[in-house]
Design a protein around this motif. Sequence first.
Motif, PDB file in Angstrom:
ATOM      1  N   LEU A  88       4.121 -11.437   5.566  1.00 19.76           N
ATOM      2  CA  LEU A  88       3.844 -10.812   6.858  1.00 19.76           C
ATOM      3  C   LEU A  88       3.554  -9.322   6.726  1.00 19.76           C
ATOM      4  CD1 LEU A  88       3.608 -11.050   9.911  1.00 19.76           C
ATOM      5  CD2 LEU A  88       6.098 -10.750  10.046  1.00 19.76           C
ATOM      6  N   GLU A  89       4.336  -8.605   5.931  1.00 19.98           N
ATOM      7  CA  GLU A  89       4.123  -7.156   5.766  1.00 19.98           C
ATOM      8  C   GLU A  89       2.715  -6.860   5.245  1.00 19.98           C
ATOM      9  OE1 GLU A  89       6.333  -4.375   6.144  1.00 19.98           O
ATOM     10  OE2 GLU A  89       7.625  -5.757   7.246  1.00 19.98           O
ATOM     11  N   ASP A  90       2.244  -7.625   4.264  1.00 17.01           N
ATOM     12  CA  ASP A  90       0.907  -7.402   3.708  1.00 17.01           C
ATOM     13  C   ASP A  90      -0.180  -7.758   4.714  1.00 17.01           C
ATOM     14  OD1 ASP A  90       2.008  -6.482   1.358  1.00 17.01           O
ATOM     15  OD2 ASP A  90       1.747  -8.369   0.276  1.00 17.01           O
ATOM     16  N   ALA A  91       0.042  -8.807   5.510  1.00  9.31           N
ATOM     17  CA  ALA A  91      -0.929  -9.183   6.544  1.00  9.31           C
ATOM     18  C   ALA A  91      -1.027  -8.083   7.604  1.00  9.31           C
ATOM     19  CB  ALA A  91      -0.529 -10.514   7.181  1.00  9.31           C
ATOM     20  N   MET A  92       0.116  -7.536   8.005  1.00  6.92           N
ATOM     21  CA  MET A  92       0.105  -6.453   8.994  1.00  6.92           C
ATOM     22  C   MET A  92      -0.550  -5.200   8.421  1.00  6.92           C
ATOM     23  SD  MET A  92       3.570  -6.562  11.244  1.00  6.92           S
ATOM     24  CE  MET A  92       4.724  -6.635   9.901  1.00  6.92           C
ATOM     25  N   LEU A  93      -0.247  -4.878   7.186  1.00  5.52           N
ATOM     26  CA  LEU A  93      -0.864  -3.711   6.560  1.00  5.52           C
ATOM     27  C   LEU A  93      -2.378  -3.899   6.469  1.00  5.52           C
ATOM     28  CD1 LEU A  93      -0.608  -0.959   5.254  1.00  5.52           C
ATOM     29  CD2 LEU A  93      -0.168  -2.106   3.076  1.00  5.52           C
TER      30      LEU A  93
END
Length: 183
Positions: free
Chosen positions: A76-81
């Motif tokens: 999720l963190e990489d998708a949001m970034l």
Amino acid sequence: MSDWLDTQTKAILQGGPPLKEAPAGVAAYSLVLLTKPPQLEWFRQAIARVLHNTPESWDDAIRRPCPNVLDSALVLEDAMLGQFELICSGAVSVFLRDEVVIGATGSYLDDLYADLLQSPEFAEVMVSVVSLPPGDPGQRFVEQFLGPDPPSLPTSLRMPRKKARIMEHWATKIGGDVDVSDE
């Protein structure tokens, strides 16, 4: 993780409060590009920060028609970034769970992408960048949100509401003045 992704920025990207029901990294996400921005060099720089592979793959991502899946199996963190970097360049993207992107029919995805593009978050609004603090905070803001060839301040620009909301949040945080108008 980027220091740009504070709790408020994550909430803007997700369209609500940060998810708490499952630890980050449990589900896999796909980053889907819905529209490309007019400034392709700035977009290419954003793609380079999002896709951690070769320049050839960045160019391939830029050439492919939209919508297209830029990357999958992301936490999720990489998708949001990824969505953050892309919206900063003016590109509209979404992140969806991999099982939706992989398991759905083409017609379902076409309808879903069309519906997502009609979201109020991606509607264009007018943003006035009145002032930014001098020094590193203001310069970082300019580089992230106004691009490699920024206009002089004060300035007014049209952009997706999601980007405008993030800019307004960060301008307030660093002591700048950015106003968003739905006009």
